[in-house]
Write an enzyme that holds these catalytic residues in place. Structure first.
Site, PDB file in Angstrom:
ATOM      1  N   VAL A  65       0.814  -1.220   0.000  1.00 41.29           N
ATOM      2  CA  VAL A  65       0.000   0.000   0.000  1.00 41.29           C
ATOM      3  C   VAL A  65       0.852   1.277   0.000  1.00 41.29           C
ATOM      4  CG1 VAL A  65      -2.111  -0.972   1.031  1.00 41.29           C
ATOM      5  CG2 VAL A  65      -0.298  -0.072   2.538  1.00 41.29           C
ATOM      6  N   ASN A  91      -7.396  -0.667   6.087  1.00 42.30           N
ATOM      7  CA  ASN A  91      -7.132  -1.540   7.236  1.00 42.30           C
ATOM      8  C   ASN A  91      -5.651  -1.887   7.410  1.00 42.30           C
ATOM      9  OD1 ASN A  91      -7.835  -3.876   9.217  1.00 42.30           O
ATOM     10  ND2 ASN A  91      -6.775  -4.890   7.519  1.00 42.30           N
ATOM     11  N   SER A 143      -7.144   3.152  16.468  1.00 44.28           N
ATOM     12  CA  SER A 143      -6.878   2.244  17.592  1.00 44.28           C
ATOM     13  C   SER A 143      -7.210   2.985  18.876  1.00 44.28           C
ATOM     14  CB  SER A 143      -5.397   1.859  17.611  1.00 44.28           C
ATOM     15  OG  SER A 143      -5.051   1.267  18.847  1.00 44.28           O
ATOM     16  N   TYR A 156       3.463   4.119  17.166  1.00 44.06           N
ATOM     17  CA  TYR A 156       2.201   3.500  16.724  1.00 44.06           C
ATOM     18  C   TYR A 156       1.013   4.356  17.182  1.00 44.06           C
ATOM     19  CZ  TYR A 156      -1.437  -0.089  16.172  1.00 44.06           C
ATOM     20  OH  TYR A 156      -2.577  -0.779  15.814  1.00 44.06           O
ATOM     21  N   LYS A 160      -1.827   6.223  14.802  1.00 42.79           N
ATOM     22  CA  LYS A 160      -3.270   5.953  14.884  1.00 42.79           C
ATOM     23  C   LYS A 160      -4.047   7.211  15.292  1.00 42.79           C
ATOM     24  CE  LYS A 160      -3.268   1.780  13.388  1.00 42.79           C
ATOM     25  NZ  LYS A 160      -3.991   1.453  12.149  1.00 42.79           N
ATOM     26  N   ILE A 189      -7.388  -6.955  19.996  1.00 39.61           N
ATOM     27  CA  ILE A 189      -8.075  -7.899  19.100  1.00 39.61           C
ATOM     28  C   ILE A 189      -7.163  -9.092  18.821  1.00 39.61           C
ATOM     29  CG2 ILE A 189      -9.356  -8.146  16.939  1.00 39.61           C
ATOM     30  CD1 ILE A 189     -10.496  -5.940  18.860  1.00 39.61           C
TER      31      ILE A 189
HETATM   32  P1  NDP Z   1      -2.514  -8.321  11.086  1.00 40.86           P
HETATM   33  O1  NDP Z   1      -1.048  -8.087  11.278  1.00 40.86           O
HETATM   34  O2  NDP Z   1      -3.128  -9.577  11.546  1.00 40.86           O
HETATM   35  O3  NDP Z   1      -2.869  -8.094   9.547  1.00 40.86           O
HETATM   36  C1  NDP Z   1      -2.419  -6.942   8.893  1.00 40.86           C
HETATM   37  C2  NDP Z   1      -2.640  -7.096   7.419  1.00 40.86           C
HETATM   38  O4  NDP Z   1      -2.135  -5.917   6.768  1.00 40.86           O
HETATM   39  C3  NDP Z   1      -1.894  -8.278   6.822  1.00 40.86           C
HETATM   40  O5  NDP Z   1      -2.720  -8.892   5.875  1.00 40.86           O
HETATM   41  C4  NDP Z   1      -0.682  -7.615   6.190  1.00 40.86           C
HETATM   42  O6  NDP Z   1      -0.146  -8.291   5.083  1.00 40.86           O
HETATM   43  C5  NDP Z   1      -1.279  -6.317   5.717  1.00 40.86           C
HETATM   44  N1  NDP Z   1      -0.254  -5.311   5.459  1.00 40.86           N
HETATM   45  C6  NDP Z   1       0.673  -4.825   6.323  1.00 40.86           C
HETATM   46  N2  NDP Z   1       1.454  -3.934   5.710  1.00 40.86           N
HETATM   47  C7  NDP Z   1       1.013  -3.860   4.423  1.00 40.86           C
HETATM   48  C8  NDP Z   1       1.417  -3.122   3.290  1.00 40.86           C
HETATM   49  N3  NDP Z   1       2.466  -2.279   3.359  1.00 40.86           N
HETATM   50  N4  NDP Z   1       0.752  -3.281   2.131  1.00 40.86           N
HETATM   51  C9  NDP Z   1      -0.292  -4.158   2.043  1.00 40.86           C
HETATM   52  N5  NDP Z   1      -0.738  -4.881   3.089  1.00 40.86           N
HETATM   53  C10 NDP Z   1      -0.078  -4.730   4.260  1.00 40.86           C
HETATM   54  O7  NDP Z   1      -3.217  -7.052  11.763  1.00 40.86           O
HETATM   55  P2  NDP Z   1      -4.673  -6.824  12.403  1.00 40.86           P
HETATM   56  O8  NDP Z   1      -5.693  -7.534  11.631  1.00 40.86           O
HETATM   57  O9  NDP Z   1      -4.560  -7.034  13.847  1.00 40.86           O
HETATM   58  O10 NDP Z   1      -4.775  -5.246  12.199  1.00 40.86           O
HETATM   59  C11 NDP Z   1      -5.556  -4.641  11.191  1.00 40.86           C
HETATM   60  C12 NDP Z   1      -5.631  -3.153  11.497  1.00 40.86           C
HETATM   61  O11 NDP Z   1      -6.206  -2.961  12.776  1.00 40.86           O
HETATM   62  C13 NDP Z   1      -4.263  -2.465  11.538  1.00 40.86           C
HETATM   63  O12 NDP Z   1      -4.391  -1.179  10.982  1.00 40.86           O
HETATM   64  C14 NDP Z   1      -3.979  -2.379  13.030  1.00 40.86           C
HETATM   65  O13 NDP Z   1      -3.102  -1.306  13.324  1.00 40.86           O
HETATM   66  C15 NDP Z   1      -5.375  -2.139  13.568  1.00 40.86           C
HETATM   67  N6  NDP Z   1      -5.558  -2.469  14.972  1.00 40.86           N
HETATM   68  C16 NDP Z   1      -5.352  -3.755  15.434  1.00 40.86           C
HETATM   69  C17 NDP Z   1      -5.518  -4.041  16.779  1.00 40.86           C
HETATM   70  C18 NDP Z   1      -5.306  -5.410  17.342  1.00 40.86           C
HETATM   71  O14 NDP Z   1      -5.315  -5.554  18.575  1.00 40.86           O
HETATM   72  N7  NDP Z   1      -5.128  -6.441  16.545  1.00 40.86           N
HETATM   73  C19 NDP Z   1      -5.915  -2.990  17.736  1.00 40.86           C
HETATM   74  C20 NDP Z   1      -6.114  -1.696  17.150  1.00 40.86           C
HETATM   75  C21 NDP Z   1      -5.937  -1.458  15.814  1.00 40.86           C
HETATM   76  P3  NDP Z   1       0.828  -9.574   5.225  1.00 40.86           P
HETATM   77  O15 NDP Z   1      -0.053 -10.719   5.696  1.00 40.86           O
HETATM   78  O16 NDP Z   1       1.301  -9.768   3.820  1.00 40.86           O
HETATM   79  O17 NDP Z   1       1.883  -9.188   6.196  1.00 40.86           O
END
Ligand code: NDP
Length: 248
Positions: A65, A91, A143, A156, A160, A189
């Site tokens: 992204v 996301n 977040s 971070y 956010k 989460i």
């Molecule tokens: P995960 O690490 O489980 O998943 C993140 C996803 O984003 C992965 O599919 C990853 O790809 C993709 N990604 C990361 N960097 C890039 C990039 N440069 N280009 C394209 N894709 C990218 O994270 P979560 O599901 O936990 O988090 C999702 C969102 O929620 C994030 O923005 C996070 O900051 C936010 N969040 C999460 C919390 C939590 O407790 N889990 C709490 C608060 C906010 P790949 O698999 O290829 O690495």
């Protein structure tokens, strides 16, 4: 009738965690969904399953992204194939940090590139399309630390906080065009990103959640689905907490 019947949606970071569950929920509600992730082929199997299960189009795209040219091509591909874009979910995010005094400029740049600059960039690209349609819904993922902060997570948290601020600013600018911009602010989460802090810290953190459990990706995906749908037609500029009453 699904909540998102026929809507064309684009979800970044769709390979796992909250993003993958959002793609599944959107497909379940009848949307045509495009999702992006970094690792080539990583979504092929799950997206194929969603297509069959929910009888809709679920299309994987692989790019970073932070790559402006690739992001532009992705939005153009959606326009070419569907003629419109109804929903954007920003996301994709990374959580990397260090204690104050040990944070390198390189780390700050990396986190802001993904969590902030890419969100701004893809929002601009999507908004141009949505402005012509005079409709659309953009959902950003902030977040709880974006407003509350967390020790050891200065970078971070700042990234956010920026997402929350840009949500409010973009909502003010885009609402006259019929485009709504909202954010969700998840707490703790149960995804790979959160589990990376280790079991000991997970248990420590759990004691700060009044509901006594971690959130699951579906808890967040359901709120994103509401914000994407016409059920929230008069909701914009809001940051909705999804944290089970967490105190960081
Ligand atoms: P995960 O690490 O489980 O998943 C993140 C996803 O984003 C992965 O599919 C990853 O790809 C993709 N990604 C990361 N960097 C890039 C990039 N440069 N280009 C394209 N894709 C990218 O994270 P979560 O599901 O936990 O988090 C999702 C969102 O929620 C994030 O923005 C996070 O900051 C936010 N969040 C999460 C919390 C939590 O407790 N889990 C709490 C608060 C906010 P790949 O698999 O290829 O690495």
């Amino acid at each position: 009738m699904g909540l998102l019947d026929g809507k064309v949606c684009f979800v970044t970071g769709a390979g796992r965690g909250i993003g993958e569950e959002t793609v599944r929920r959107f497909a379940e509600e009848g949307a045509i969904v495009y999702g992006t992730d970094l690792i080539n082929g990583s979504m092929d199997e799950s997206f194929g399953k969603f297509c069959t299960q929910y009888k809709t189009e679920v299309i994987p795209m692989y790019f970073d992204v932070t790559d402006e040219t690739a992001s532009k091509s992705a939005i153009m591909q959606i326009k070419r194939e569907q003629g419109r874009l109804d929903v954007l979910v920003n996301n994709a995010g990374i959580m990397q940090d260090n204690v104050i005094g040990m944070i390198s400029y390189e780390l700050m740049k990396k986190v802001f590139d993904v969590n902030v600059f890419a969100v701004l960039q893809i929002t601009q690209l999507a908004a141009k399309l949505m402005m012509r349609q005079r409709s659309g819904s953009i959902v950003n993922i902030s977040s709880i630390v974006g407003s509350e902060g967390a020790a050891g997570q200065t970078v971070y948290s700042a990234s956010k906080g920026a997402v929350a601020a840009m949500t409010k600013a973009a909502s003010k600018e885009l609402s006259p065009y019929g485009i709504r911009v909202n954010a969700v602010a998840p707490g703790l989460i149960n995804t790979d990103l959160f589990r990376a802090i280790g079991e000991k810290k997970i248990q420590e953190n759990l004691s700060h959640v009044r509901m006594g459990r971690l959130g699951e990706p579906i808890d967040v995906a359901n709120v994103i689905t509401f914000l994407a749908s016409d059920m929230s037609a008069y909701v914009t500029g809001e940051i909705i907490g999804v944290d089970g009453e967490t105190h960081v």
